[in-house]
Design an enzyme around this catalytic site. Structure first.
Site, PDB file in Angstrom:
ATOM      1  N   TYR A  37      -5.011  -2.750  -4.517  1.00 13.66           N
ATOM      2  CA  TYR A  37      -3.712  -3.191  -4.017  1.00 13.66           C
ATOM      3  C   TYR A  37      -3.838  -4.383  -3.069  1.00 13.66           C
ATOM      4  CZ  TYR A  37       0.741  -3.308  -1.644  1.00 13.66           C
ATOM      5  OH  TYR A  37       1.927  -3.734  -1.116  1.00 13.66           O
ATOM      6  N   SER A 119       6.707  -5.322   8.235  1.00 15.48           N
ATOM      7  CA  SER A 119       7.101  -5.318   6.828  1.00 15.48           C
ATOM      8  C   SER A 119       8.220  -4.316   6.572  1.00 15.48           C
ATOM      9  CB  SER A 119       5.891  -4.965   5.960  1.00 15.48           C
ATOM     10  OG  SER A 119       6.304  -4.646   4.647  1.00 15.48           O
ATOM     11  N   GLN A 141      10.422  -8.501   8.692  1.00 11.23           N
ATOM     12  CA  GLN A 141      10.519  -9.029   7.329  1.00 11.23           C
ATOM     13  C   GLN A 141      11.440  -8.132   6.513  1.00 11.23           C
ATOM     14  OE1 GLN A 141       8.439  -7.341   4.515  1.00 11.23           O
ATOM     15  NE2 GLN A 141       9.944  -8.364   3.218  1.00 11.23           N
ATOM     16  N   TYR A 143      13.159  -7.047   2.960  1.00 10.57           N
ATOM     17  CA  TYR A 143      13.434  -7.057   1.526  1.00 10.57           C
ATOM     18  C   TYR A 143      14.881  -6.653   1.382  1.00 10.57           C
ATOM     19  CZ  TYR A 143       8.556  -7.500   0.011  1.00 10.57           C
ATOM     20  OH  TYR A 143       7.300  -7.952  -0.239  1.00 10.57           O
ATOM     21  N   HIS A 312       3.061 -15.598  -1.710  1.00 10.40           N
ATOM     22  CA  HIS A 312       2.781 -14.176  -1.528  1.00 10.40           C
ATOM     23  C   HIS A 312       1.295 -13.880  -1.791  1.00 10.40           C
ATOM     24  CE1 HIS A 312       5.425 -10.477  -1.083  1.00 10.40           C
ATOM     25  NE2 HIS A 312       4.272  -9.884  -1.310  1.00 10.40           N
ATOM     26  N   ARG A 315       0.272 -13.043  -5.438  1.00  5.32           N
ATOM     27  CA  ARG A 315       0.507 -11.669  -5.905  1.00  5.32           C
ATOM     28  C   ARG A 315       1.757 -11.544  -6.757  1.00  5.32           C
ATOM     29  NH1 ARG A 315      -2.230  -7.997  -2.624  1.00  5.32           N
ATOM     30  NH2 ARG A 315      -0.593  -6.434  -2.471  1.00  5.32           N
ATOM     31  N   ASP A 344       1.763 -19.638   4.464  1.00  5.47           N
ATOM     32  CA  ASP A 344       0.672 -18.694   4.203  1.00  5.47           C
ATOM     33  C   ASP A 344       0.249 -18.766   2.752  1.00  5.47           C
ATOM     34  OD1 ASP A 344       1.996 -16.824   2.467  1.00  5.47           O
ATOM     35  OD2 ASP A 344       2.666 -15.625   4.177  1.00  5.47           O
ATOM     36  N   ARG A 348      -8.057 -18.578   5.282  1.00  8.81           N
ATOM     37  CA  ARG A 348      -9.197 -17.697   5.548  1.00  8.81           C
ATOM     38  C   ARG A 348     -10.027 -18.156   6.750  1.00  8.81           C
ATOM     39  NH1 ARG A 348      -6.417 -15.445   2.836  1.00  8.81           N
ATOM     40  NH2 ARG A 348      -6.704 -14.349   0.859  1.00  8.81           N
ATOM     41  N   GLY A 367      -2.757 -13.289   6.144  1.00  8.38           N
ATOM     42  CA  GLY A 367      -2.455 -12.130   5.305  1.00  8.38           C
ATOM     43  C   GLY A 367      -3.644 -11.201   5.164  1.00  8.38           C
TER      44      GLY A 367
HETATM   45  C1  FNR Z   1       1.554  -8.636   1.283  1.00  6.20           C
HETATM   46  N1  FNR Z   1       2.598  -9.539   1.474  1.00  6.20           N
HETATM   47  C2  FNR Z   1       3.843  -9.078   1.827  1.00  6.20           C
HETATM   48  N2  FNR Z   1       4.840  -9.949   2.111  1.00  6.20           N
HETATM   49  C3  FNR Z   1       6.054  -9.528   2.513  1.00  6.20           C
HETATM   50  O1  FNR Z   1       6.930 -10.334   2.773  1.00  6.20           O
HETATM   51  N3  FNR Z   1       6.296  -8.181   2.630  1.00  6.20           N
HETATM   52  C4  FNR Z   1       5.343  -7.247   2.367  1.00  6.20           C
HETATM   53  O2  FNR Z   1       5.591  -6.053   2.491  1.00  6.20           O
HETATM   54  C5  FNR Z   1       4.081  -7.690   1.913  1.00  6.20           C
HETATM   55  N4  FNR Z   1       3.093  -6.810   1.605  1.00  6.20           N
HETATM   56  C6  FNR Z   1       1.819  -7.250   1.351  1.00  6.20           C
HETATM   57  C7  FNR Z   1       0.795  -6.339   1.185  1.00  6.20           C
HETATM   58  C8  FNR Z   1      -0.504  -6.796   0.982  1.00  6.20           C
HETATM   59  C9  FNR Z   1      -1.592  -5.797   0.856  1.00  6.20           C
HETATM   60  C10 FNR Z   1      -0.775  -8.179   0.946  1.00  6.20           C
HETATM   61  C11 FNR Z   1      -2.165  -8.695   0.745  1.00  6.20           C
HETATM   62  C12 FNR Z   1       0.246  -9.079   1.077  1.00  6.20           C
HETATM   63  C13 FNR Z   1       2.331 -10.993   1.449  1.00  6.20           C
HETATM   64  C14 FNR Z   1       1.860 -11.466   2.805  1.00  6.20           C
HETATM   65  O3  FNR Z   1       2.882 -11.396   3.750  1.00  6.20           O
HETATM   66  C15 FNR Z   1       1.371 -12.922   2.727  1.00  6.20           C
HETATM   67  O4  FNR Z   1       2.363 -13.728   2.159  1.00  6.20           O
HETATM   68  C16 FNR Z   1       0.084 -13.078   1.916  1.00  6.20           C
HETATM   69  O5  FNR Z   1      -0.799 -12.021   2.189  1.00  6.20           O
HETATM   70  C17 FNR Z   1      -0.571 -14.386   2.233  1.00  6.20           C
HETATM   71  O6  FNR Z   1      -1.647 -14.617   1.399  1.00  6.20           O
HETATM   72  P1  FNR Z   1      -3.175 -14.332   1.818  1.00  6.20           P
HETATM   73  O7  FNR Z   1      -3.391 -14.906   3.172  1.00  6.20           O
HETATM   74  O8  FNR Z   1      -3.337 -12.851   1.783  1.00  6.20           O
HETATM   75  O9  FNR Z   1      -3.950 -15.012   0.745  1.00  6.20           O
END
Ligand code: FNR
Length: 416
Positions: A37, A119, A141, A143, A312, A315, A344, A348, A367
Site C-alpha cells: 500500500y 488525512s 485534507q 476528500y 499523488h 498512485r 509534492d 526524497r 510523503g
Molecule cells: C498518500 N497520499 C494521500 N493524499 C491525500 O490527499 N490523502 C490521503 O489520504 C493520502 N494517503 C496516502 C497514503 C499513502 C500511503 C501515500 C504514500 C500517499 C498522497 C500524499 O499526500 C502525497 O501526495 C504523496 O505521498 C507524495 O508523493 P511521495 O513523496 O510519496 O512520492
C-alpha cells in the site's frame, strides 16, 4: 549538526540518511500488505519513476565565497512562519505500518514545528491528532464526501481542532489502479484501516445509524449485503480491536465500512462545488492534485489560497506527467497571482526540496519518507526522516551559496 556529531562519535542515526537505505529499512519492518500500500504506485509505476527522474534533469549550479555561515530556512506560509519550507503530507491508512499511525506522525510534526496535514483517511481522528500537537501548526485534507453533511461536519471539526487550512484533494475521486494492493486481494479499508475520521464524525455516524435502521446493511447500494462487506466484518471483529472498534458495537462495523465505501468520495465533483467552499469555511483553501496550468489559473480565479502541484506520488494516473515537470509549467502561469504553490511527489532529499523551490514552489510536502520513518521507529522515526531531509536542505542551500529560501530561483539551476 547533531547528526554529524553523532557520526563523528560513532553513533548510527535512528533512520538511514539516504532514500534507498531508508526505503530498505522500512521494507524490512513492514508487512507485505503494508508495504504494497505505502510503497506501491498506480499501474506499472511509470509515473512514480518519472517523478524521481524529473529531479535528475535539473542540476544545481553552486556559487562560492558568499558567506553562508548563517542560514535561515524559515518561510511564511498562509500568514504563519514555519522553520522550514516543508510540510508532512496527508497519508491514509498508516496503521498498516505502525499502530500509532497518524498520532505518531502528528507528534513528530509538532516536535519539528512543521505543519501536518491530517488525512481524511486517517487512523486517528483529527481531534486525537490535534491533542498531541499543542499549538503546533496543522491542516486538514478533505476528500469530498458524497454526503454534503459530512463535508460540512469535517470542515467544522477541522476549524475546531485548530487546523489552519483546508486542502481539498482532487486527484482521488476514485482510487487509482493499484496492482500491488489488488494482487494481494486485501485493499486498505477492508479491515477498517483509514476510516477513523469518519467513525468519529457525528454526521457520518448518523448515516450509519440510518443504514442500520433501514434493516439491511448495504441495502442502499446493492439491495443486499455484499460478500466483500461480510468478509470485512468477519475480519474486523476478529482482528481489529483498536481505534476502529473502540466506540462501535456490532453489527455497526459492517454498516460503517459500507457507509464509508458509499460516501467517502464523489466523482461528480466540479468547479461549482469548489466555489461553494468560500461560504462554508473561513479557513484558507488549497487544491491538491493540480497538474495543468489552466486548472491552476482557475483556482486563482476562484480566489482560492493555494494549490498543491502533485500526482499523488504516482498512485493515481499511471503515465501522468512527472510532478516536477508540471510545476515548471504551472509556476510561470500563476506567477502574477497570490496563489501559494506547494509541491509534492518524488521529494526524497534536501536537494530535491531546493530544486522544487527554485522551480516555483513556496514549500513542499514530504510523503512516503515520513511514513518509512514511521515504519522504522514510530514517532521518532517519522521525525528523524523529515529532520534528515531538512538538515540536508540546509547544507545544500549553504553549499550552493545561498543563505535563505527566497534565494532559490530558477537561476540556480541548469537543465541537464
Ligand atoms: C498518500 N497520499 C494521500 N493524499 C491525500 O490527499 N490523502 C490521503 O489520504 C493520502 N494517503 C496516502 C497514503 C499513502 C500511503 C501515500 C504514500 C500517499 C498522497 C500524499 O499526500 C502525497 O501526495 C504523496 O505521498 C507524495 O508523493 P511521495 O513523496 O510519496 O512520492
Amino acid at each position: 549538526a547533531a547528526i554529524y556529531r553523532d557520526g563523528v562519535f560513532g553513533r548510527r542515526p535512528r533512520v538511514p540518511t539516504d532514500p534507498a537505505s531508508l526505503e530498505a529499512a522500512a521494507k524490512r519492518k513492514a508487512s507485505v500488505r503494508g508495504w504494497a500500500y505505502v510503497a506501491g504506485g498506480a499501474g506499472d509505476g511509470v509515473t512514480m519513476r518519472a517523478n524521481r527522474a524529473a529531479f535528475d534533469r535539473w542540476a544545481i549550479v553552486p556559487r562560492v565565497l558568499r558567506d553562508v555561515s548563517r542560514r535561515d530556512l524559515s518561510v511564511e506560509l498562509l500568514g504563519r512562519r514555519i522553520p522550514a519550507p516543508v510540510l508532512l503530507a496527508p497519508v491514509g491508512a498508516a496503521e498498516l505500518l505502525h499502530p500509532e499511525a497518524d498520532r505518531a506522525i502528528a507528534g513528530a510534526a509538532a516536535e519539528l514545528g512543521l505543519p501536518y496535514v491530517f488525512s481524511s483517511q486517517a487512523c486517528f481522528s483529527m481531534e486525537e491528532c490535534a491533542a498531541v500537537m499543542g499549538d503546533a501548526p496543522r491542516w486538514f485534507q478533505l476528500y469530498w464526501s458524497r454526503d454534503e453533511g459530512v463535508v460540512d461536519s469535517f470542515l467544522a471539526r477541522a476549524k475546531a481542532a485548530g487546523c489552519e487550512a483546508i486542502v481539498v484533494t482532487l486527484d482521488t475521486t476514485m482510487l487509482g489502479w493499484r496492482p500491488q494492493d489488488l494482487n494481494l486481494g486485501s485493499l486498505p479499508f477492508s479491515r477498517g484501516e483509514g476510516i477513523a475520521q469518519y467513525l468519529s464524525d457525528p454526521r457520518f455516524r448518523e448515516l450509519v445509524r440510518e443504514r442500520l435502521q433501514a434493516g439491511l446493511s448495504g441495502a442502499a447500494s446493492t439491495g443486499r449485503p455484499t460478500l466483500a462487506a461480510l468478509r470485512a466484518l468477519a475480519t474486523m471483529t476478529r482482528k481489529f480491536p483498536g481505534p476502529f472498534l473502540a466506540n462501535l458495537r456490532s453489527p455497526e462495523p459492517r454498516a460503517a465500512v459500507e457507509t464509508f465505501l458509499d460516501t467517502y468520495s464523489r466523482p461528480s465533483l466540479t468547479w461549482d462545488d469548489i466555489a461553494t467552499l468560500r461560504e462554508r469555511t473561513d479557513l484558507p483553501v488549497l487544491l491538491k492534485g493540480i497538474l495543468h496550468p489552466d486548472d491552476a489559473r482557475q483556482a486563482a480565479d476562484l480566489g482560492l489560497d493555494g494549490i498543491v502541484v502533485s500526482n499523488h506520488g504516482g498512485r493515481q494516473v499511471d503515465g501522468a506527467v512527472a510532478a516536477l515537470d508540471a510545476l515548471t509549467d504551472i509556476a510561470p502561469a500563476v506567477a502574477d497571482t497570490n496563489l501559494t504553490i506547494l509541491f509534492d511527489s518524488g521529494i526524497r532529499t534536501g536537494a530535491d526540496v531546493l530544486k522544487a523551490l527554485a522551480l516555483g514552489a513556496d514549500a513542499v510536502l514530504i510523503g512516503r519518507p515520513h511514513v518509512y520513518g514511521l515504519a522504522i521507529d514510530g514517532r521518532r522515526g517519522a521525525r528523524d526522516a523529515v529532520a534528515n531531509i531538512v538538515a540536508e536542505l540546509d547544507l545544500t542551500l549553504g553549499l550552493s551559496g545561498l543563505t535563505g529560501v527566497a534565494e532559490a530561483t530558477p537561476e540556480i539551476l541548469r537543465r541537464s
